[in-house]
Design a protein around this motif. Structure first.
Motif, PDB file in Angstrom:
ATOM      1  N   ASP A  83      36.624  24.213 136.063  1.00  0.00           N
ATOM      2  CA  ASP A  83      37.450  24.358 134.733  1.00  0.00           C
ATOM      3  C   ASP A  83      37.732  22.701 134.847  1.00  0.00           C
ATOM      4  O   ASP A  83      37.840  21.913 135.627  1.00  0.00           O
TER       5      ASP A  83
ATOM      6  N   SER B   9      40.052  19.839 131.826  1.00  0.00           N
ATOM      7  CA  SER B   9      40.934  19.808 130.820  1.00  0.00           C
ATOM      8  C   SER B   9      40.417  18.261 130.233  1.00  0.00           C
ATOM      9  O   SER B   9      40.411  17.483 130.799  1.00  0.00           O
TER      10      SER B   9
ATOM     11  N   THR C  33      42.924  20.301 125.844  1.00  0.00           N
ATOM     12  CA  THR C  33      41.972  21.408 125.539  1.00  0.00           C
ATOM     13  C   THR C  33      41.332  21.591 126.921  1.00  0.00           C
ATOM     14  O   THR C  33      40.515  20.705 127.644  1.00  0.00           O
ATOM     15  N   GLU C  34      41.076  23.127 127.243  1.00  0.00           N
ATOM     16  CA  GLU C  34      40.329  23.735 128.334  1.00  0.00           C
ATOM     17  C   GLU C  34      39.171  23.919 128.238  1.00  0.00           C
ATOM     18  O   GLU C  34      38.868  24.862 127.211  1.00  0.00           O
TER      19      GLU C  34
ATOM     20  N   HIS D 134      35.412  25.335 130.556  1.00  0.00           N
ATOM     21  CA  HIS D 134      34.973  26.362 131.543  1.00  0.00           C
ATOM     22  C   HIS D 134      33.449  26.220 131.444  1.00  0.00           C
ATOM     23  O   HIS D 134      32.905  26.507 130.523  1.00  0.00           O
TER      24      HIS D 134
ATOM     25  N   ARG E 201      34.953  26.045 125.322  1.00  0.00           N
ATOM     26  CA  ARG E 201      36.419  26.091 125.126  1.00  0.00           C
ATOM     27  C   ARG E 201      37.058  27.412 125.444  1.00  0.00           C
ATOM     28  O   ARG E 201      36.746  28.220 125.087  1.00  0.00           O
ATOM     29  N   LYS E 202      38.295  27.217 126.174  1.00  0.00           N
ATOM     30  CA  LYS E 202      38.914  28.535 126.565  1.00  0.00           C
ATOM     31  C   LYS E 202      39.554  28.950 125.011  1.00  0.00           C
ATOM     32  O   LYS E 202      39.835  30.228 125.066  1.00  0.00           O
ATOM     33  N   ASP E 203      39.935  28.020 124.250  1.00  0.00           N
ATOM     34  CA  ASP E 203      40.986  28.479 123.295  1.00  0.00           C
ATOM     35  C   ASP E 203      39.987  29.442 122.186  1.00  0.00           C
ATOM     36  O   ASP E 203      40.592  30.080 121.520  1.00  0.00           O
ATOM     37  N   ASN E 204      38.806  29.084 121.942  1.00  0.00           N
ATOM     38  CA  ASN E 204      38.142  29.412 120.940  1.00  0.00           C
ATOM     39  C   ASN E 204      36.663  30.060 121.385  1.00  0.00           C
ATOM     40  O   ASN E 204      35.840  30.497 120.452  1.00  0.00           O
TER      41      ASN E 204
ATOM     42  N   LYS F 145      34.056  28.441 121.652  1.00  0.00           N
ATOM     43  CA  LYS F 145      32.871  27.844 121.232  1.00  0.00           C
ATOM     44  C   LYS F 145      32.290  26.960 122.386  1.00  0.00           C
ATOM     45  O   LYS F 145      33.077  26.319 123.440  1.00  0.00           O
TER      46      LYS F 145
END
Ligand code: MYR
Length: 131
Positions: A69, A71, A76-77, A79, A95-98, A100
């Motif tokens: 991981d 950041s 923005t995180e 992986h 990206r962990k949020d979306n 992409k």
């Protein structure tokens, strides 16, 4: 070959890239002058990376081919992992949020370290010189 301390010298299309990443204008302006410095210590397939910029300092440990991981300075995180193919480090992150993908490479070109970035159809480069 990557070992040593590198300081960003110039960037190409980094503004557009950050915009695509969803970074707001104020942060983009700050990030354009972040004085990013990276110290790389490679031992076999293990890397110790020391990152310092106007935003923060941190140490990252990773092993080639092993997910970890990370950041970004704005929180923005990501992986993913780095692999070595020939003389090029290939980073494949998401990206962990979306979900992409963010692809990045590092390679040595002459006496410079070139890092490329690719996210959502936008490419950028940052070019580093040895300290
Ligand atoms: C490292 O090797 O430096 C740690 C892992 C890096 C992951 C990918 C970094 C991409 C940075 C993109 C900057 C984007 C700013 C919007």
């Amino acid at each position: 070959a990557f070992n040593g301390t590198w300081k960003v010298d110039r960037s190409e299309n980094y503004e557009k890239f950050m915009e695509q990443m969803g970074i707001n204008m104020v942060k983009r302006k700050l990030a354009a002058h972040d004085s990013l410095k990276v110290t790389i210590e490679q031992t076999g397939d293990k890397f110790l990376l020391k990152e310092s910029s106007t935003f923060r300092t941190l140490e990252i440990n990773f092993t080639l081919g092993v997910n970890f991981d990370y950041s970004l300075a704005d929180g923005t995180e990501l992986h993913g992992s780095w692999t070595l193919e020939g003389e090029t480090l290939n980073g494949k992150f998401a990206r962990k949020d979306n979900g992409k993908e963010l692809l990045t490479t590092r390679n040595i070109s002459g006496d410079e370290l070139v890092q490329s970035y690719d996210y959502d159809g936008v490419q950028a480069k940052r070019i580093f010189k040895r300290c």
